[in-house]
Design an enzyme around this catalytic site. Structure first.
Site, mmCIF file in Angstrom:
data_model
loop_
_atom_site.group_PDB
_atom_site.id
_atom_site.type_symbol
_atom_site.label_atom_id
_atom_site.label_comp_id
_atom_site.label_asym_id
_atom_site.label_seq_id
_atom_site.Cartn_x
_atom_site.Cartn_y
_atom_site.Cartn_z
ATOM 1 N N CYS A 186 0.730 -1.364 -0.118
ATOM 2 C CA CYS A 186 -0.110 -0.009 0.104
ATOM 3 C C CYS A 186 0.900 1.226 0.045
ATOM 4 C CB CYS A 186 -0.823 -0.013 1.305
ATOM 5 S SG CYS A 186 -2.316 1.111 1.013
ATOM 6 N N HIS A 237 -3.524 -5.705 0.870
ATOM 7 C CA HIS A 237 -2.913 -5.611 2.179
ATOM 8 C C HIS A 237 -2.916 -7.340 2.707
ATOM 9 C CE1 HIS A 237 -2.515 -1.672 3.709
ATOM 10 N NE2 HIS A 237 -3.653 -1.475 3.053
ATOM 11 N N GLU A 254 -1.342 -8.586 5.039
ATOM 12 C CA GLU A 254 -1.193 -8.781 6.423
ATOM 13 C C GLU A 254 -2.567 -8.784 7.040
ATOM 14 O OE1 GLU A 254 -0.834 -6.021 4.849
ATOM 15 O OE2 GLU A 254 -1.265 -4.408 5.968
#
Lengths: 981, 255
Positions: free
Chosen positions: B96, B219, B221
């Site tokens: 990002c 993302h 994560e």
């Protein structure tokens, strides 16, 4: 020294998004002229730079050559007056001097990294406008391009050659004559200097200084006004109230203490060793136990008046401010999620029907949402729960509630500043922004507020606060300070005043770092500049603390010392400018004595229309603004940052169904979850504020229980927003709802842990005939709830999962259409407002929780606005499935003779403590056992055909009957469309 | 004791650092947070690590443009160190905001070959997207065919300088991650919101030529735990999240 301007345009072939936004906005606000527009963003750089250097900065730092082109020239140069295409007039919009301009600050720092020096930077927006006459152009500037409260508009070439940076300040001690004044003069002083104190308060101050044989200095007077303001001391609700209702009279010495605080104390005593509250109504936020290692804290604040004047900045700093509450609680909690609840006038209100001096609700809404978005997202805190309510009475006075939940190591839950500690300010610098915010927010708004109180508006800088947050959590873990509090309303005055209340403090105002020169000592003391915290740092830790701050680029400055004098002493360049006794400051305020009357409104029975089309009614409710999907708002918020998201605000097979509450895991290595929900029913308040409050509590609890929260571990917060409580009836309606809070929370065993009130939410203006008109908001109580769940894998969502499963209604439907959304769409008045059967509610929550814990429930949805019909429709479209419902199976207390109304009630009544649950067939027995003793009916089944089919089964005498049958797609469309901006 | 160490670079406004470190740790690495000021003071510490990760957030508030100020700092002071770090066979991941920084600093692609700019919708959006990976041209994506991950950004639209550049990147197999429909189709036009920002060629992630640097807008994560999946309550199988594969790939590369 040259003032350079860099204009940055979208390159050929790239969209001009800024221009598109303006054109869309102008259409909404009734500027129907056809005109064309080109937009640029830009920078003004002041410094010893040559053209080549500025070109370099423009190309490498300020613009993106893949998608943008630039025009670089000194201000005044012809190149800047040439439109990029066509003809057209140029309009510049710049922040007013002194208004926070975060991008300019960042740019200035980044330019220094290029080894170039500029003395000042300011951002600007530039618009080339073709084919628009003077009058609509002016309207466009005023309504769309700029906000007078913070921005200046220059039509034509820029008319200045340098950026002003404030002027030198020449110290002069100012005393204000108070001792000799008569009552009328005292009140004049209170108004003219924006102290907004009452006569009794002014007289008390006068007596105090008469005894001291001197007049107060200006800063002493300001300090007292801040400390005694409604905003800081909650003097009305925490004051003496003589309350009368048809049941009789009741006298409160301290209304809040005897209702909302009292119930928590009683519950804590009942819980004994099982008490899970840690600190309530004491610190900046309420604290409760989470697990063996952590406590959790929650606070909700309002920022209504600033948001009315400047929606973006008001909401921005509203969220920024409430984040500092958990951060300033105990020794500093780490924020883990935000909430936001807004009340606006309907966004489709015609512009010409608004009172003068009011921003259009659509613009207010867009500004508020952007403000929360930009602050929350930049802080890296997920915004996970909220609501939006619409009512025309919010037109002059929108409501903006922002909340923040934080997590705090158990050992860091208490603070105690020590005599001898330094008073340290950390974070942002002090400027002229927000002067008089505390006293301003305690008064009502009027059509000239914008000009009088513009200084009270602030713009936040989230990154300053994020840096502050990072540093504080590190310093907390290293144990470098003994106390912390936020600099909110009232600035240093409140922060130091509160923190040093038990000790005494000396503050050296000239030491405070300033954004620009020229602030007087009083302005420094009361400025409400954002992103500042005040800490109490033991001298032995100062060096390490300062080094830590420096290493992350955060400014920390000693501005005074806590000294055991019991006095608040302020100095500027070693000259004493204030010397107040802490006792007078904190306990000297004369008690506010108010009268409160509650007269129940005469209730007329609700007259139902003779013909009711159930499908159309359902579609209309789904498409009404309060119920309609808020995805336009929700998706602009990052609701997943921090990586703990479990139940998102939008759920279901297409990720777009309305979740009842949010669930997050604040500790990534643990399965334990926090559940966040809310409840609010301003429409019920028009009928009875007692039942409005009771319903709001029930709704907030329901929302949490519906996703799996343990009802024994839910903490509540109250936020009262009311009109002018100097009117006994207005205060009466508030006291009545506080009594409800006491009684319902007591019955449920659910503690309140924190709260806040905002009174005087009224807007006044002169109508065409010169007559003063007042718009008062409806009584609006927000109940926020924070629940817990032991293992998030046991949570459920509201979307239907599988065809063939059974549908149960838990809880009883009563004839309670008063204040309902059904009556709203049909313009009906009167009727019974929904009540809460508290013991029944408690049993229902406990039983349903048992069922959810034992994995007997596949989907669960709270029944609220629009009743059973809306709950069923939402569950269907969220799951991409259909349902068949048999109304005759719905548990209800309606008798047969209520027949013509019965179906309407069963479908749309908004009775409390009800849920709609999906249960797999093989769990039928288990579910019914778990719900034993709680009214509960098997009312239907989940269908694979996406259709909502509502029937009455044959009773032997009458044949089966289809009441309503509708495709789920059409219901979903009605729900998605209204706010799909 | 894990043998693979990750430097998680923090800057003012970085905010996905904790959960990204958590993901790397779940994958078996040791993660250390380093503030950019410390790296500027002592760039010599970088070779102590095998992986450099620039996590998501709003570095310096995304003031001026997303990732721009941190990108300038890297370009002005750390470009060489990062170049050497990559040449030594190490990995760099930008998620990002980290992707925005990598692309604007010229670390990932040639200077000004491409950029990430405002979403076509003109606003920040948080939503889940289907992604198709080209699998074997980047270490992080090895063996991964499809991903389901969230995006959360305002400036994620991938734009190239010209069509030649796009052709070259495509030929070099650098356009390694693309927004797709639920079936995994990612060529031709993928409509909003499946392509959530209007990226050219549906590009969601880009590799450098070595295949050891990856920049991506989604993302990973945020999809580690089964309960991260937005429809986990509908699913029978509560398997670990798609994103964890990417972190495991990075750690496995050194084992």
């Amino acid at each position: 020294m040259t003032l350079w301007e860099i204009d940055i345009y979208p390159a050929e072939g790239q969209p001009d998004l800024a221009a598109e936004r303006v054109l869309a906005g102008s259409e909404d606000l009734g500027i129907h002229h056809q005109f064309s527009l080109t937009a640029a963003r830009g920078f003004l750089l002041q410094g010893e730079l040559d053209a080549e250097q500025v070109e370099c900065l423009a190309g490498q730092l300020l613009s993106d050559e893949v998608v943008e082109t630039t025009v670089v020239a000194p201000v005044g140069d012809q190149r800047l007056q040439t439109p990029p295409r066509g003809t057209g007039r140029v309009v510049h919009v710049l922040p007013k001097p002194g208004v926070t301009d975060p991008v300019a600050d960042s740019a200035q720092a980044a330019i220094a990294d290029f080894q170039l020096n500029v003395s000042a930077v300011r951002t600007l927006r530039k618009y080339w406008i073709e084919d628009l006459e003077d009058v609509p152009l002016q309207r466009l500037c005023q309504k769309i391009l700029a906000n007078d409260a913070i921005e200046q508009v220059v039509v034509g070439p820029l008319d200045f050659k340098e950026l002003t940076l404030g002027s030198d300040y020449v110290f002069q001690l100012i005393t204000t004559k108070v001792c000799e004044l008569n009552d009328q003069q005292l009140m004049q002083l209170s108004r003219e200097t924006q102290l907004y104190l009452s006569l009794a308060e002014m007289q008390t101050i006068q007596e105090h200084f008469q005894k001291l044989n001197r007049d107060p200095t200006d800063v002493e007077l300001e300090t007292v006004a801040q400390t005694w303001s409604e905003h800081c001391s909650h003097k009305t609700l925490a004051g003496r109230i003589a309350y009368r209702d048809p049941q009789g009279e009741r006298r409160f010495e301290n209304m809040l203490r005897e209702t909302i605080f009292a119930v928590t104390q009683e519950i804590r005593q009942q819980l004994g060793p099982q008490d899970w509250c840690v600190s309530v109504f004491e610190d900046n936020a309420g604290i409760v136990r989470f697990d063996d290692d952590f406590n959790v804290v929650f606070k909700v604040e309002t920022h209504n008046h600033p948001s009315a004047l400047e929606p973006y900045g008001g909401a921005n700093t509203g969220l920024g401010g409430v984040i500092r509450d958990p951060l300033g609680t105990g020794l500093g909690a780490k924020p883990v999620c935000n909430t936001d609840v807004f009340c606006f006038a309907p966004p489709d209100t015609p512009a010409d029907s608004l009172p003068p001096g009011v921003l259009h609700p659509r613009r207010v809404m867009q500004g508020v949402v952007s403000g929360v978005r930009d602050y929350g997202n930049r802080m890296g805190i997920p915004t996970v729960n909220g609501a939006i309510y619409f009512d025309e009475r919010y037109s002059g006075n929108p409501l903006v509630y922002c909340g923040n939940v934080g997590i705090l190591p158990r050992s860091k839950s208490h603070k105690e500043p020590q005599a001898g500690d330094w008073v340290v300010t950390v974070g942002g610098r002090t400027g002229r922004d927000g002067i008089h915010g505390a006293t301003f927010s305690s008064t009502e708004l009027h059509s000239e507020s914008e000009t009088v109180s513009g200084g009270a508006v602030q713009i936040g800088n989230a990154i300053t606060e994020k840096m502050l947050l990072d540093v504080i959590l590190e310093a907390r873990d290293r144990g470098l300070y003994s106390a912390i509090t936020d600099c909110g309303a009232g600035g240093f005055s409140s922060a130091v005043g509160e923190m040093g209340e038990e000790i005494g403090a000396e503050v050296w105002l000239d030491k405070a770092p300033l954004k620009y020169e020229g602030l007087s000592y009083t302005e420094i003391w009361i400025s409400e500049a954002q992103e500042r915290m005040v800490l109490s740092v033991p001298p032995a830790n100062w060096e390490e603390f300062q080094k830590l701050c420096q290493s992350e680029g955060v400014e920390a400055t000693i501005i005074g010392k806590f000294v055991p004098t019991g006095r608040l002493q302020l100095k500027y360049n070693d000259v004493e400018v204030a010397d107040l006794s802490m006792t007078f400051l904190h306990q000297g305020r004369p008690p506010v004595v108010r009268e409160a009357i509650y007269q129940p409104p005469s209730t007329a029975p609700l007259q139902l229309p003779s013909q009711i089309n159930y499908v159309e009614s359902l579609q209309q409710i789904l498409g009404s603004l309060n119920v309609a999907s808020k995805h336009w708002v929700i998706r602009q918020y990052d609701h997943e940052v921090q990586g703990g998201s479990v139940i998102k605000p939008l759920v279901g097979i297409s990720n777009d169904g309305p979740s009842d509450a949010a669930v997050v895991r604040p500790v990534l290595s643990s399965r334990r979850g926090l559940v966040i929900g809310c409840g609010m029913n301003p429409r019920y308040g028009d009928l009875d504020t007692y039942h409005m409050a009771a319903s709001a509590i029930d709704e907030a609890m329901r929302n949490c229980v519906a996703v799996g929260a343990d009802p024994e571990r839910i903490a509540l917060l109250d936020n009262f927003c009311w009109g002018n409580t100097e009117r006994p009836e207005t205060l009466g309606s508030l006291v009545r709802s506080a009594i409800a809070c006491y009684e319902v929370a007591q019955g449920l065993g659910t503690p309140f842990i924190s709260g806040k009130d905002s009174l005087n939410n009224e807007f006044s203006y002169l109508d065409e005939n010169g007559k003063r008109q007042v718009i008062s908001i409806p009584p609006t109580l927000l109940i926020s709830a924070m629940g817990q769940v032991a293992d998030v894998l046991n949570c459920v969502t509201m979307d239907l999962k599988e065809s063939g499963n059974l549908l149960y209604q838990v809880g009883v439907t009563k004839q309670e259409l008063g204040g309902s959304h059904f009556s709203m769409i049909h313009n009906l008045t009167g009727g019974n407002v929904p009540r809460v059967d508290v013991p029944q509610a408690k049993r229902t929550f406990a039983a349903l929780h048992r069922a959810i814990q034992n994995n007997l429930v596949r989907a669960c949805h709270d029944m609220s606005e629009g009743g059973l019909a809306v709950a069923a429709a939402e569950m269907c479209f969220a799951g991409g499935l259909g349902a068949e419902l048999y109304l005759n199976q719905v548990p209800s207390d309606l008798s047969q003779d209520e027949m013509p109304q019965q179906n309407t009630c069963l479908l749309f009544s908004e009775s409390n403590s009800r849920f709609l649950c999906e249960v797999p067939r093989n769990k039928e027995k288990g579910f019914e056992q778990a719900l034993e003793g709680v009214p509960c009916g098997k009312i239907g089944t989940v269908q694979s055909t996406a259709e909502l089919n509502i029937q009455i089964e044959s009773d032997g005498k009458h044949p089966a009957q289809t009441i309503a049958r509708v495709k789920v797609d059409s219901l979903k469309k009605a729900w998605l469309t209204p706010l799909d901006w | 004791m894990p043998s693979v160490t990750v430097l998680i670079l923090r800057a003012p406004g970085t905010n996905c650092d904790r959960e990204t470190a958590f993901a790397f740790e779940r994958a078996g690495a040791l993660a250390k947070f380093v503030h950019v000021n410390r790296l500027l003071e002592n760039p010599g510490q970088l070779p102590d690590f095998q992986i450099l990760c620039l996590p998501g957030g709003f570095s310096y508030g995304d003031d001026i443009a997303a990732g721009r100020i941190l990108a300038c700092q890297i370009k002005n002071h750390l470009a060489e160190v990062l170049h050497e770090f990559r040449e030594a066979g190490n990995l760099i991941l930008g998620i990002c905001n980290g992707f925005q920084v990598l692309i604007k600093s010229g670390i990932l692609l040639d200077d000004a070959a491409a950029t990430l700019t405002w979403n076509d919708s003109g606003k920040f959006e948080d939503r889940w997207v289907h992604l198709k990976s080209s699998q074997n041209s980047n270490v992080f994506l090895e063996g991964v065919d499809k991903f389901y991950l969230p995006i959360a950004h305002a400036e994620g639209k991938f734009v190239v300088r010209d069509t030649d550049t796009l052709g070259t990147l495509d030929q070099n197999c650098q356009l390694v991650l693309r927004y797709a429909d639920p079936e995994g189709r990612c060529d031709g036009v993928i409509e909003y919101p499946q392509n959530p920002n209007g990226s050219v060629a549906n590009v969601a992630g880009v590799s450098d030529q070595s295949g050891r640097i990856l920049g991506m807008m989604p993302h990973p994560e945020r999809h580690i735990d089964p309960t991260h999946h937005p429809q986990w309550t509908r699913r029978k199988n509560q398997a670990e999240g798609d994103g964890l594969r990417l972190f495991r790939n990075a750690v496995r590369y050194f084992e």
